[in-house]
Design a protein around this motif. Structure first.
Motif, PDB file in Angstrom:
ATOM      1  N   ILE A  67       0.839  -1.205   0.000  1.00 39.78           N
ATOM      2  CA  ILE A  67       0.000   0.000   0.000  1.00 39.78           C
ATOM      3  C   ILE A  67       0.871   1.250   0.000  1.00 39.78           C
ATOM      4  CG2 ILE A  67      -1.755   1.288   1.271  1.00 39.78           C
ATOM      5  CD1 ILE A  67      -2.718  -1.371   2.430  1.00 39.78           C
ATOM      6  N   LEU A  68       1.889   1.260   0.851  1.00 39.36           N
ATOM      7  CA  LEU A  68       2.787   2.405   0.951  1.00 39.36           C
ATOM      8  C   LEU A  68       3.499   2.666  -0.371  1.00 39.36           C
ATOM      9  CD1 LEU A  68       4.171   4.575   2.670  1.00 39.36           C
ATOM     10  CD2 LEU A  68       5.870   2.849   3.327  1.00 39.36           C
ATOM     11  N   ALA A  69       3.935   1.593  -1.030  1.00 44.29           N
ATOM     12  CA  ALA A  69       4.647   1.740  -2.313  1.00 44.29           C
ATOM     13  C   ALA A  69       3.742   2.375  -3.361  1.00 44.29           C
ATOM     14  CB  ALA A  69       5.141   0.378  -2.789  1.00 44.29           C
ATOM     15  N   ILE A  70       2.500   1.926  -3.428  1.00 44.21           N
ATOM     16  CA  ILE A  70       1.554   2.469  -4.418  1.00 44.21           C
ATOM     17  C   ILE A  70       1.235   3.926  -4.122  1.00 44.21           C
ATOM     18  CG2 ILE A  70      -0.793   2.274  -5.337  1.00 44.21           C
ATOM     19  CD1 ILE A  70      -0.576  -0.751  -4.894  1.00 44.21           C
ATOM     20  N   VAL A  71       1.007   4.251  -2.846  1.00 44.89           N
ATOM     21  CA  VAL A  71       0.727   5.640  -2.460  1.00 44.89           C
ATOM     22  C   VAL A  71       1.922   6.529  -2.771  1.00 44.89           C
ATOM     23  CG1 VAL A  71       0.290   7.188  -0.509  1.00 44.89           C
ATOM     24  CG2 VAL A  71      -0.954   5.025  -0.685  1.00 44.89           C
ATOM     25  N   LEU A  72       3.124   6.045  -2.455  1.00 44.45           N
ATOM     26  CA  LEU A  72       4.340   6.815  -2.692  1.00 44.45           C
ATOM     27  C   LEU A  72       4.542   7.078  -4.183  1.00 44.45           C
ATOM     28  CD1 LEU A  72       6.785   8.092  -1.282  1.00 44.45           C
ATOM     29  CD2 LEU A  72       8.001   5.923  -1.585  1.00 44.45           C
ATOM     30  N   MET A  73       4.314   6.058  -5.016  1.00 46.36           N
ATOM     31  CA  MET A  73       4.440   6.244  -6.462  1.00 46.36           C
ATOM     32  C   MET A  73       3.431   7.264  -6.964  1.00 46.36           C
ATOM     33  SD  MET A  73       5.310   2.500  -8.123  1.00 46.36           S
ATOM     34  CE  MET A  73       3.730   1.768  -7.684  1.00 46.36           C
ATOM     35  N   SER A  74       2.219   7.237  -6.422  1.00 41.78           N
ATOM     36  CA  SER A  74       1.174   8.183  -6.832  1.00 41.78           C
ATOM     37  C   SER A  74       1.568   9.612  -6.485  1.00 41.78           C
ATOM     38  CB  SER A  74      -0.159   7.826  -6.152  1.00 41.78           C
ATOM     39  OG  SER A  74      -0.561   6.517  -6.470  1.00 41.78           O
ATOM     40  N   VAL A  75       2.097   9.803  -5.278  1.00 44.79           N
ATOM     41  CA  VAL A  75       2.498  11.143  -4.838  1.00 44.79           C
ATOM     42  C   VAL A  75       3.652  11.672  -5.692  1.00 44.79           C
ATOM     43  CG1 VAL A  75       3.505  12.464  -2.938  1.00 44.79           C
ATOM     44  CG2 VAL A  75       1.681  10.815  -2.476  1.00 44.79           C
ATOM     45  N   ILE A  76       4.654  10.842  -5.927  1.00 50.87           N
ATOM     46  CA  ILE A  76       5.813  11.252  -6.732  1.00 50.87           C
ATOM     47  C   ILE A  76       5.383  11.617  -8.149  1.00 50.87           C
ATOM     48  CG2 ILE A  76       7.969  10.458  -7.781  1.00 50.87           C
ATOM     49  CD1 ILE A  76       8.436   8.785  -5.261  1.00 50.87           C
ATOM     50  N   SER A  77       4.499  10.808  -8.726  1.00 52.73           N
ATOM     51  CA  SER A  77       4.004  11.075 -10.073  1.00 52.73           C
ATOM     52  C   SER A  77       3.276  12.415 -10.131  1.00 52.73           C
ATOM     53  CB  SER A  77       3.061   9.954 -10.509  1.00 52.73           C
ATOM     54  OG  SER A  77       2.589  10.172 -11.821  1.00 52.73           O
ATOM     55  N   ALA A  78       2.444  12.687  -9.128  1.00 51.34           N
ATOM     56  CA  ALA A  78       1.702  13.955  -9.093  1.00 51.34           C
ATOM     57  C   ALA A  78       2.642  15.150  -8.945  1.00 51.34           C
ATOM     58  CB  ALA A  78       0.693  13.928  -7.941  1.00 51.34           C
ATOM     59  N   ILE A  79       3.648  15.023  -8.092  1.00 45.56           N
ATOM     60  CA  ILE A  79       4.604  16.114  -7.880  1.00 45.56           C
ATOM     61  C   ILE A  79       5.367  16.433  -9.166  1.00 45.56           C
ATOM     62  CG2 ILE A  79       6.747  16.752  -6.707  1.00 45.56           C
ATOM     63  CD1 ILE A  79       5.710  15.253  -4.242  1.00 45.56           C
ATOM     64  N   PHE A  80       5.845  15.397  -9.849  1.00 49.59           N
ATOM     65  CA  PHE A  80       6.575  15.603 -11.097  1.00 49.59           C
ATOM     66  C   PHE A  80       5.702  16.313 -12.128  1.00 49.59           C
ATOM     67  CE2 PHE A  80       9.951  12.640  -9.835  1.00 49.59           C
ATOM     68  CZ  PHE A  80      11.046  13.244 -10.449  1.00 49.59           C
ATOM     69  N   ALA A  81       4.443  15.885 -12.244  1.00 52.52           N
ATOM     70  CA  ALA A  81       3.534  16.488 -13.217  1.00 52.52           C
ATOM     71  C   ALA A  81       3.312  17.966 -12.916  1.00 52.52           C
ATOM     72  CB  ALA A  81       2.203  15.739 -13.226  1.00 52.52           C
ATOM     73  N   VAL A  82       3.091  18.278 -11.645  1.00 57.00           N
ATOM     74  CA  VAL A  82       2.845  19.673 -11.252  1.00 57.00           C
ATOM     75  C   VAL A  82       4.068  20.540 -11.537  1.00 57.00           C
ATOM     76  CG1 VAL A  82       2.454  21.211  -9.291  1.00 57.00           C
ATOM     77  CG2 VAL A  82       1.101  19.117  -9.514  1.00 57.00           C
ATOM     78  N   VAL A  83       5.252  20.055 -11.170  1.00 51.30           N
ATOM     79  CA  VAL A  83       6.477  20.829 -11.368  1.00 51.30           C
ATOM     80  C   VAL A  83       6.760  21.054 -12.850  1.00 51.30           C
ATOM     81  CG1 VAL A  83       8.984  20.828 -11.077  1.00 51.30           C
ATOM     82  CG2 VAL A  83       7.508  20.129  -9.186  1.00 51.30           C
ATOM     83  N   LEU A  84       6.615  20.005 -13.659  1.00 54.02           N
ATOM     84  CA  LEU A  84       6.963  20.106 -15.072  1.00 54.02           C
ATOM     85  C   LEU A  84       6.011  21.004 -15.852  1.00 54.02           C
ATOM     86  CD1 LEU A  84       7.991  16.434 -15.894  1.00 54.02           C
ATOM     87  CD2 LEU A  84       9.480  18.422 -15.860  1.00 54.02           C
ATOM     88  N   PHE A  85       4.727  21.020 -15.471  1.00 49.89           N
ATOM     89  CA  PHE A  85       3.745  21.756 -16.249  1.00 49.89           C
ATOM     90  C   PHE A  85       3.411  23.129 -15.675  1.00 49.89           C
ATOM     91  CE2 PHE A  85       3.007  17.442 -17.773  1.00 49.89           C
ATOM     92  CZ  PHE A  85       2.896  17.656 -19.134  1.00 49.89           C
ATOM     93  N   SER A  86       3.918  23.450 -14.509  1.00 49.76           N
ATOM     94  CA  SER A  86       3.683  24.764 -13.912  1.00 49.76           C
ATOM     95  C   SER A  86       4.889  25.663 -14.174  1.00 49.76           C
ATOM     96  CB  SER A  86       3.441  24.641 -12.398  1.00 49.76           C
ATOM     97  OG  SER A  86       3.417  25.913 -11.798  1.00 49.76           O
ATOM     98  N   HIS A  87       4.676  26.734 -14.942  1.00 46.37           N
ATOM     99  CA  HIS A  87       5.780  27.644 -15.258  1.00 46.37           C
ATOM    100  C   HIS A  87       6.324  28.314 -14.005  1.00 46.37           C
ATOM    101  CE1 HIS A  87       8.260  30.436 -17.496  1.00 46.37           C
ATOM    102  NE2 HIS A  87       7.705  31.439 -16.829  1.00 46.37           N
ATOM    103  N   ARG A  88       5.429  28.723 -13.110  1.00 49.49           N
ATOM    104  CA  ARG A  88       5.856  29.413 -11.895  1.00 49.49           C
ATOM    105  C   ARG A  88       6.715  28.509 -11.020  1.00 49.49           C
ATOM    106  NH1 ARG A  88       1.240  32.166  -8.372  1.00 49.49           N
ATOM    107  NH2 ARG A  88       1.131  33.352 -10.329  1.00 49.49           N
ATOM    108  N   ILE A  89       6.265  27.282 -10.790  1.00 50.59           N
ATOM    109  CA  ILE A  89       7.000  26.369  -9.912  1.00 50.59           C
ATOM    110  C   ILE A  89       8.317  25.942 -10.559  1.00 50.59           C
ATOM    111  CG2 ILE A  89       6.947  24.114  -8.764  1.00 50.59           C
ATOM    112  CD1 ILE A  89       3.938  24.420  -8.500  1.00 50.59           C
TER     113      ILE A  89
END
Length: 330
Positions: free
Chosen positions: A154-176
């Protein structure tokens, strides 16, 4: 630490990790029993699994080409396949999957130019692949949580989900992304290249359909990989439900991206930990993982052979007018 020492360390570390993990594996399981299980494998299932393993390469190239089009990059199919394959071949060396991505990116850039767009497509390819891994693991676990209640899974799946979301936000947000790039203010060339990479990645914002296509293909590729593991297990006379491989395979895929020789060692430890959770012996799990490590090595060698046999001076053109290749900052 000097650059020379860093190069030596970057080579020694993956070799050491793979070797150390394999030694630990053989010290903790009955390797004789494992070897007997491998020798007694049904070659019909193993052959089918090996063919599927190799065909997955073309699914991934298909995904990469979709993302190339999304960022406005034009490249011949054969060139894409060739440089993707040489990247897989280099994966057998202790440079990690990131190093192989750099090699395929630089190689394709020599042929078609547009280096920033090429690396943007590779970053998006990795991100969509990771998104597919997370989606498949999460969906499979939701439907299979009643049969696997391990907290670490469960922890591995949650961790992968969080990391994936963070990468997406950083890459697609010009400000961040711009804020994060301030860390490279002392290296203006690096910062400039990163920002150009970001601008090419943002092109996908207006072409979300391409992105969803890539993610859908990633999910499909993971399902096919799970089927390959399922057939390998059948070849070892193990009747393991396919759903377990759909849940576990994405987790092992992420683990094998760590510094190693083609994932060797990490793959074995991953399966030896996960499969006993559903009643499979460690010896069988170790044998299954070693067979797939053999598939990985053979696959890399075949990819290298394909690269060499399709290589000719008439097929490679080095553009002289591409500004991306002429600028020292590239």
């Amino acid at each position: 630490m000097s650059s020379r020492l860093k190069e030596i360390f970057s080579i020694i570390l993956p070799c050491f990790l793979s070797l150390a993990l394999l030694v630990w594996l053989f010290l903790t399981i009955d390797y004789k029993h494992m070897w007997l299980a491998i020798r007694g494998s049904d070659m019909r299932y193993m052959s089918a699994a090996a063919v599927i393993f190799f065909l997955i390469n073309f699914i991934i190239v298909w995904r990469w080409r979709i993302l190339m089009k999304a960022v406005g990059l034009k490249a011949k199919s054969l060139s894409s396949i060739r440089w993707y394959f040489i990247g897989l071949f280099c994966n057998l060396a202790p440079i990690s999957s990131v190093g192989s991505d750099v090699i395929r990116g630089l190689g394709l850039a020599q042929e078609v130019g547009h280096k920033p767009k090429i690396f943007a497509s590779i970053v998006l390819d990795r991100l969509s692949g990771f998104a597919g891994i997370v989606i498949l693991a999460a969906v499979a676990f939701i439907f299979g949580h009643g049969i696997i209640a391990n907290k670490l899974v469960i922890l591995a799946i949650v961790l992968m989900s969080v990391i994936s979301a963070i990468f997406a936000v950083v890459l697609f947000s010009h400000r961040i992304f711009s804020f994060a790039c301030k860390a490279f203010a002392a290296w203006p060339k690096v910062k400039d290249n990163l920002m150009r990479l970001h601008y090419d990645i943002v092109l996908l914002k207006g072409r979300q359909k391409r992105g969803w296509e890539a993610i859908f293909i990633s999910v499909g590729a993971q399902v096919v990989l799970a089927i390959e593991f399922y057939l390998s297990a059948k070849g070892m006379h193990q009747n393991i439900p396919l759903v377990y491989f759909i849940i576990f395979s994405p987790i092992v895929c992420v683990v094998t991206s760590l510094p190693s020789i083609g994932g060797l060692g990490f793959r074995e430890i991953g399966w030896v930990y996960l499969l006993p959770l559903v009643g499979v012996s460690k010896e069988m799990a170790g044998g299954l993982s070693l067979i797939n490590s053999a598939f990985t090595i053979i696959n890399g060698l075949l990819c290298g052979l394909f690269y060499v046999t399709t290589l000719s001076s008439g097929r490679i053109q080095y553009p002289q007018t591409d500004p991306c290749l002429q600028r020292p900052s590239s």
